[in-house]
Design a protein around this motif. Sequence first.
Motif, PDB file in Angstrom:
ATOM      1  N   GLU A   1      18.716 -16.766  12.077  1.00  0.00           N
ATOM      2  CA  GLU A   1      19.270 -17.769  11.162  1.00  0.00           C
ATOM      3  C   GLU A   1      18.395 -17.933   9.926  1.00  0.00           C
ATOM      4  O   GLU A   1      18.889 -17.986   8.794  1.00  0.00           O
ATOM      5  CB  GLU A   1      19.363 -19.123  11.875  1.00  0.00           C
TER       6      GLU A   1
ATOM      7  N   THR B   1      23.486 -13.577  11.276  1.00  0.00           N
ATOM      8  CA  THR B   1      24.133 -14.319  12.358  1.00  0.00           C
ATOM      9  C   THR B   1      23.158 -14.402  13.539  1.00  0.00           C
ATOM     10  O   THR B   1      22.280 -13.542  13.701  1.00  0.00           O
ATOM     11  CB  THR B   1      25.444 -13.632  12.801  1.00  0.00           C
ATOM     12  N   ARG B   2      23.365 -15.444  14.359  1.00  0.00           N
ATOM     13  CA  ARG B   2      22.393 -15.739  15.420  1.00  0.00           C
ATOM     14  C   ARG B   2      22.208 -14.586  16.410  1.00  0.00           C
ATOM     15  O   ARG B   2      21.099 -14.354  16.897  1.00  0.00           O
ATOM     16  CB  ARG B   2      22.826 -17.003  16.176  1.00  0.00           C
TER      17      ARG B   2
END
Lengths: 222, 222
Positions: free
Chosen positions: A25, A30-31
Motif C-alpha cells: 500500500e 494493491t495489497r
Amino acid sequence: MNLPHFKRVPEHIGIIPDGNRRWAEGKGMTRDRGYEFGIAPGMQLYHLCLALGVKELTFYGFTQDNTKRPEPQKDAFKKACIDAVRSLAGHDASLRVIGDAASSSFPPELLPYTKRIKFGRGLIKINFLVNYGWQWDLRHGMSKTDNRSGKRAIQMAIASSDVSRIDLIIRWGGRRRLSGFLPVQSIYSDFYIVEDYWPDFKAEHFFEALKWYESQDVTLGG
Amino acid sequence: MNLPHFKRVPEHIGIIPDGNRRWAEGKGMTRDRGYEFGIAPGMQLYHLCLALGVKELTFYGFTQDNTKRPEPQKDAFKKACIDAVRSLAGHDASLRVIGDAASSSFPPELLPYTKRIKFGRGLIKINFLVNYGWQWDLRHGMSKTDNRSGKRAIQMAIASSDVSRIDLIIRWGGRRRLSGFLPVQSIYSDFYIVEDYWPDFKAEHFFEALKWYESQDVTLGG
C-alpha cells in the motif's frame, strides 16, 4: 558481509514476516502485491542463520485464519509460499511444511514437503507453516492416544511435534502479538519486534534482535 | 484521581506481574521479600479496571514451573497469593482461582475459590492463576471427550475454559515472553511490556498500555 560476533546464538528462531500488505500500500501497489517481495528477505535470513550456526528456523507462511482474506490476497500468499520453497530447494536445508494439508486452502504443490525433505547437505532444519492453525495443531494432539499406556503426551502428539521449543521469535511489521504462532513451542520464547515491514528486511534488524537476545536470561520459569 | 478517557477499552486484560525478586534485591532485601509488595499494586489495578469498565481481568500468580524455585521464595509467593485473595474478598468481584489444585504446591487456603465465587456485587470477573501450568491446562482438555459426537472441542475442554480470549496482556519487569500464560487465550492478545518492576506499579503504566492498545488494529488474522 562481516558478521557480528554473538556470545549466545538462539538454537531455534521463529520468524513472523508481517507487514507485506501495508508495505505494498505504501508503495502505491494493491495489497496482494506485497507477498512476492517477501521471498528474497527469507532467503537472506536463511543465509545469515546458516552462517551464524542457528540450528532450526521456523517461518510463518499463512494461517487458516488468514484464508478469510479476499481471494487475490489468498492467491498471492499461496503463490509466495510455493515460490519460497522453490527458492530454498537449491540450498542446504532440511525442510518440512506444517499445516492442514487435508484442506483445499493448502497448495497441492507443497504436499511433497509435508514429510521432511533434505536439500543438499541439509545443514539447517527449516519449518514452514502453511495453512497452519493453532486449533488444528492442538486438536491433532487430542485425537492421538497412546493405547499402550492410555496416557496422552501433548508434546508428542500435537501436529507440530517435530518442531522444537523456540528460543527467540522475531516479528516484523510492528504488531506485538503471536497471532496463533505455535502456542506450545512459543511458551518461553523471547519476543522481539521490528517496526519495519518484512519486505524492508535488513540484516541489521536481525543482528539487533540477536544482540537483544544475548541480554535476556533464560530461566524457563525457574 | 482523574481517569483519562479511552476510545476503546479492552474487555479482558491479562497481567503478568514480574520483577518482584529483582525489585527486592535492588532494595537490599532477600529475593523472597519482593512478593509481599505485589499485593497493593494488584488492588490498585483492580480499582482502575473497575472504574474504566474492564469486564475481565486475569492475574498470573505462580506456575508449576515456578515451584522449582528455592523454598523461601515458594513460601513467599504462595503467601502473597493467599493475601491477595483476602484483600480482594471485601470488594465487588467474581473470583476464580485456576490451577492444579490436586498438587501439594497448591495452597489449601485457596481451595474454596477453585469454583467461581461472587464477592459483593461481583462487578468484574477476576481469574487468578495459582499453581497454573500450560501443560496441565491443555492436558485437561485432552482427557475430556464429548461422547455423544466423538469430537473434542478444545476451547470447551481445557482446564481454563471459563477464561475468555484476552485482548491485552501487560507484563511488568521488562521480559518479553509469555512464560506459559494461558496459551490458548493469548493467541491474538496484544502484548505490552512495562520496564519497571511490578512493586513499582504506577497508574501511568496502565494508562500508557491502554493508550497503546487504542492504536492497535484487531484483525484476528483476517
